[in-house]
Scaffold this motif. Structure first.
Motif, mmCIF file in Angstrom:
data_model
loop_
_atom_site.group_PDB
_atom_site.id
_atom_site.type_symbol
_atom_site.label_atom_id
_atom_site.label_comp_id
_atom_site.label_asym_id
_atom_site.label_seq_id
_atom_site.Cartn_x
_atom_site.Cartn_y
_atom_site.Cartn_z
ATOM 1 N N PRO A 15 3.295 66.562 38.288
ATOM 2 C CA PRO A 15 3.371 65.181 38.749
ATOM 3 C C PRO A 15 3.151 64.205 37.597
ATOM 4 O O PRO A 15 2.642 64.567 36.542
ATOM 5 C CB PRO A 15 2.217 65.097 39.762
ATOM 6 C CG PRO A 15 1.222 66.101 39.270
ATOM 7 C CD PRO A 15 2.042 67.227 38.691
ATOM 8 N N ARG A 16 3.580 62.968 37.801
ATOM 9 C CA ARG A 16 3.364 61.872 36.848
ATOM 10 C C ARG A 16 3.982 62.170 35.477
ATOM 11 O O ARG A 16 3.523 61.685 34.446
ATOM 12 C CB ARG A 16 1.862 61.577 36.699
ATOM 13 C CG ARG A 16 1.177 61.284 38.018
ATOM 14 C CD ARG A 16 -0.339 61.203 37.858
ATOM 15 N NE ARG A 16 -0.715 59.997 37.149
ATOM 16 C CZ ARG A 16 -1.028 58.845 37.744
ATOM 17 N NH1 ARG A 16 -1.008 58.762 39.068
ATOM 18 N NH2 ARG A 16 -1.379 57.788 37.037
ATOM 19 N N GLN A 17 5.024 62.989 35.469
ATOM 20 C CA GLN A 17 5.722 63.310 34.231
ATOM 21 C C GLN A 17 7.213 63.113 34.451
ATOM 22 O O GLN A 17 7.777 63.616 35.428
ATOM 23 C CB GLN A 17 5.446 64.752 33.801
ATOM 24 C CG GLN A 17 6.158 65.149 32.518
ATOM 25 C CD GLN A 17 5.717 66.515 32.012
ATOM 26 O OE1 GLN A 17 4.532 66.844 32.041
ATOM 27 N NE2 GLN A 17 6.667 67.321 31.567
ATOM 28 N N ALA A 18 7.856 62.372 33.552
ATOM 29 C CA ALA A 18 9.274 62.080 33.706
ATOM 30 C C ALA A 18 10.121 63.229 33.178
ATOM 31 O O ALA A 18 9.861 63.765 32.095
ATOM 32 C CB ALA A 18 9.628 60.793 32.975
ATOM 33 N N TYR A 19 11.133 63.614 33.956
ATOM 34 C CA TYR A 19 12.067 64.681 33.573
ATOM 35 C C TYR A 19 13.477 64.102 33.500
ATOM 36 O O TYR A 19 13.909 63.372 34.394
ATOM 37 C CB TYR A 19 12.055 65.813 34.600
ATOM 38 C CG TYR A 19 10.737 66.545 34.703
ATOM 39 C CD1 TYR A 19 10.485 67.673 33.917
ATOM 40 C CD2 TYR A 19 9.754 66.121 35.593
ATOM 41 C CE1 TYR A 19 9.268 68.350 34.014
ATOM 42 C CE2 TYR A 19 8.548 66.790 35.701
ATOM 43 C CZ TYR A 19 8.306 67.904 34.907
ATOM 44 O OH TYR A 19 7.105 68.575 35.012
ATOM 45 N N VAL A 31 13.552 61.523 36.468
ATOM 46 C CA VAL A 31 12.966 61.799 37.771
ATOM 47 C C VAL A 31 11.461 62.005 37.603
ATOM 48 O O VAL A 31 11.020 62.651 36.642
ATOM 49 C CB VAL A 31 13.604 63.049 38.421
ATOM 50 C CG1 VAL A 31 13.093 63.229 39.835
ATOM 51 C CG2 VAL A 31 15.119 62.938 38.408
ATOM 52 N N ILE A 32 10.686 61.463 38.532
ATOM 53 C CA ILE A 32 9.232 61.582 38.475
ATOM 54 C C ILE A 32 8.684 61.648 39.896
ATOM 55 O O ILE A 32 9.293 61.096 40.816
ATOM 56 C CB ILE A 32 8.625 60.374 37.708
ATOM 57 C CG1 ILE A 32 7.141 60.578 37.452
ATOM 58 C CG2 ILE A 32 8.897 59.072 38.413
ATOM 59 C CD1 ILE A 32 6.555 59.542 36.507
ATOM 60 N N TRP A 33 7.555 62.362 40.081
ATOM 61 C CA TRP A 33 6.940 62.399 41.408
ATOM 62 C C TRP A 33 5.427 62.260 41.293
ATOM 63 O O TRP A 33 4.837 62.481 40.232
ATOM 64 C CB TRP A 33 7.323 63.675 42.164
ATOM 65 C CG TRP A 33 6.740 64.951 41.609
ATOM 66 C CD1 TRP A 33 7.183 65.658 40.536
ATOM 67 C CD2 TRP A 33 5.597 65.662 42.108
ATOM 68 N NE1 TRP A 33 6.397 66.759 40.324
ATOM 69 C CE2 TRP A 33 5.418 66.798 41.289
ATOM 70 C CE3 TRP A 33 4.721 65.458 43.177
ATOM 71 C CZ2 TRP A 33 4.394 67.720 41.490
ATOM 72 C CZ3 TRP A 33 3.699 66.386 43.387
ATOM 73 C CH2 TRP A 33 3.547 67.494 42.553
ATOM 74 N N PHE A 34 4.808 61.855 42.401
ATOM 75 C CA PHE A 34 3.369 61.608 42.453
ATOM 76 C C PHE A 34 2.776 62.340 43.649
ATOM 77 O O PHE A 34 3.363 62.352 44.740
ATOM 78 C CB PHE A 34 3.068 60.110 42.591
ATOM 79 C CG PHE A 34 3.668 59.264 41.504
ATOM 80 C CD1 PHE A 34 2.926 58.901 40.389
ATOM 81 C CD2 PHE A 34 4.987 58.825 41.592
ATOM 82 C CE1 PHE A 34 3.478 58.125 39.386
ATOM 83 C CE2 PHE A 34 5.544 58.038 40.600
ATOM 84 C CZ PHE A 34 4.787 57.691 39.486
#
Length: 421
Positions: free
Chosen positions: A40-44, A60-63
C-alpha cells in the motif's frame, strides 16, 4: 460499504485523469486491470489491460482501510486524461460491480467513518470553491481542524465544570458542601468569553467566505459603466451617451488583494416616467442599500444622501476633463486615479475583516449561540439545574462538529461537492 468510483479530476481532456475507488474490494478491482499491487501507499507504473489489449499506461496506488481519506480501502488509477480512457475504465468498473459515486460521497464516507467532522468538511467545501487568498487561508484553517481543536478545548472546560457541579450534588451529605463551587463559574465565564469572540467575529468571517458587494451609484452618464469596464479590463457594461442605458444590475467578480468583491454597476438614479427604467432604478436602490459599500460617483463629486452610509466613498468621475471635486477622482478613459480608488476600497473592506472568527457558516453560528444561551442566568440556578445547563451547552458543541444531529445538514452540504470528492 459497497464499492464506488468516480473521476476525481475535472472531466474532459487533460494531461492526467485520476479515477478513485473506495469500499470493499477497491484493491482487487484495480488488480484485475493492472496485476498484483503488493504494497500500500506505493505507486506502481502499470499497463491497463482490457480484452487482451493495453488500454493505457498508468500510475496505480492503493491504501489500506483506516489509512485513507474515506477510512475505507481506496485505490487510484492515474491515467492519461483522454475521455475515451476514462469512459472505458468506468464501463469495466461498473461491469465488475462498482457503482458511480454520488456528489460528495467520498467525503460523506470520511465523515461516517470518523475521518473528518462536520466543521472540517464545511471548511473543505469552502476550500474547493475558494477564489481568493483570504478565502483559501480561512478554509485551510477550518478544514485542517482548528475549529475542532477549539471546540474540544471548550468541551474540556465544560467537562471540568460539570464534574465539579456533579460532585457538589452527589456528595452533599459528606465533605463537599451542597453548593456550586466558585471554580465552576470561573470556567463557565471563560467558556462564554471565548464563544463571544467567535460570535462577534462571525460577520467578518462570513464576508470573507461569501465576498463583499460594492455598488457603484450615481446619476445617469456619471461614468459608472465606463468605470466598471475599466476595472474589469473588458466591456461588461454597455456604454452610451443616452441617459438610462443601464437598466439592470451588472456584476463583476474581483480578487481585490485577496478579498472577494462583487462590483455592481447600477442604473442611473433619477426620477423617470418610463416604467422599465423605473424598475431598474428601484432595483439599483435596493441592491445599493444591501451592499457592503457604496461608491457615490458623479462628475461633481456629489453623494446620494438617501443612500449614504458612513464609510461610503465619494468619487469624482471624468477626472481627465477637469479638477477633482472630492478626495478621490478617476478617469475611466485614462485610468487616472484607478489604483488609488482600488487601494481605498481594499483599506475600507479589509478593516471589516479584522477579528474574523473561524465560524463562518450560519449552522455553526447557531450552535455557538445555543451553547451560550444554555448558560444564561446559570449563576442563580440550583446545582442540579446548573449541571443540566452545562450538559445542554456540551450538546450544542457536539452539534457544531456534527457528532449528533447532523442528519438535517448532510444532504445540503455534500451535494455541493463535485462527484469525485
Amino acid at each position: 460499504m459497497d464499492l464506488i468510483y468516480a473521476e476525481a479530476t475535472p472531466p474532459g481532456r487533460g494531461g492526467v485523469s485520476v479515477i478513485r475507488l473506495s469500499g470493499d474490494g477497491a484493491r482487487a478491482a484495480v488488480e484485475k486491470l493492472v496485476g498484483p499491487l503488493p504494497c500500500p501507499r506505493q505507486a506502481y507504473l502499470r499497463d491497463i489491460q482490457m480484452d487482451g489489449e493495453t488500454l493505457d499506461q498508468a500510475l496505480v496506488i492503493w491504501f489500506k482501510a483506516g489509512h485513507s481519506f474515506t477510512g475505507e480501502e481506496v485505490a487510484e488509477i492515474q491515467s492519461h486524461g483522454a475521455p475515451v480512457i476514462v469512459r472505458r475504465l468506468g464501463q469495466v468498473l461498473s461491469q465488475g460491480g462498482a457503482r458511480l459515486a454520488e456528489a460528495g460521497e467520498f467525503t460523506r464516507r470520511a465523515f461516517i467513518n470518523g475521518r473528518m467532522d462536520l466543521s472540517e468538511i464545511e471548511g473543505l467545501g469552502d476550500l474547493l470553491v475558494a477564489e481568493t487568498e483570504s478565502q483559501r487561508r480561512m478554509a485551510v484553517r477550518v478544514s485542517s481542524g482548528e475549529l475542532t481543536r477549539k471546540a474540544d478545548t471548550w468541551r474540556t472546560l465544560l467537562v471540568r465544570a460539570g464534574a465539579l457541579v456533579e460532585s457538589s450534588v452527589d456528595f452533599a451529605d459528606e465533605d463537599v458542601p451542597d453548593e456550586v463551587p466558585a471554580e465552576v463559574f470561573t470556567l463557565l465565564a471563560q467558556f462564554r468569553r471565548e464563544l463571544d469572540d467567535q460570535i462577534a467575529g462571525y460577520s467578518a468571517a462570513e464576508r470573507i467566505r461569501n465576498g463583499f458587494e460594492v455598488a457603484i451609484i450615481g446619476p445617469p452618464n456619471a461614468g459608472k459603466s465606463s468605470l466598471i469596464n475599466r476595472i474589469a479590463r473588458r466591456d461588461v457594461a454597455l456604454v452610451s451617451d443616452v441617459a438610462g442605458t443601464t437598466r439592470d444590475i451588472i456584476e463583476v467578480r474581483l480578487d481585490l488583494k485577496g478579498l472577494a468583491v462583487t462590483l455592481m454597476d447600477t442604473a442611473g438614479l433619477r426620477d423617470v416616467e418610463d416604467t422599465v427604467e423605473r424598475l431598474g432604478i428601484d432595483r439599483a436602490r435596493s441592491r445599493a442599500e444591501a451592499a457592503d459599500l457604496r461608491i457615490h460617483l458623479s462628475p461633481m463629486g456629489e453623494r446620494d444622501n438617501a443612500l449614504w452610509v458612513d464609510g461610503d466613498l465619494v468619487v469624482t468621475s471624468k477626472a481627465d476633463l477637469g479638477d477633482a471635486a472630492s478626495d478621490l477622482s478617476v478617469s475611466a478613459l485614462t485610468g487616472e486615479g484607478l489604483d488609488r480608488l482600488l487601494d481605498t476600497m481594499f483599506d475600507v473592506l479589509s478593516e471589516r475583516t479584522a477579528g474574523a472568527a473561524l465560524v463562518s457558516h450560519e449552522r455553526q453560528l447557531k450552535a455557538l449561540l445555543d451553547a451560550r444561551a444554555a448558560l444564561d442566568g446559570v449563576a442563580e440556578l440550583p446545582a442540579e439545574l446548573v449541571a443540566e445547563s452545562i450538559r445542554h451547552a456540551a450538546l450544542s458543541l457536539d452539534r457544531l462538529l456534527g457528532r449528533i444531529g447532523a442528519e438535517d445538514y448532510l444532504d445540503v452540504i455534500f451535494t455541493s461537492f463535485c462527484i469525485g470528492k
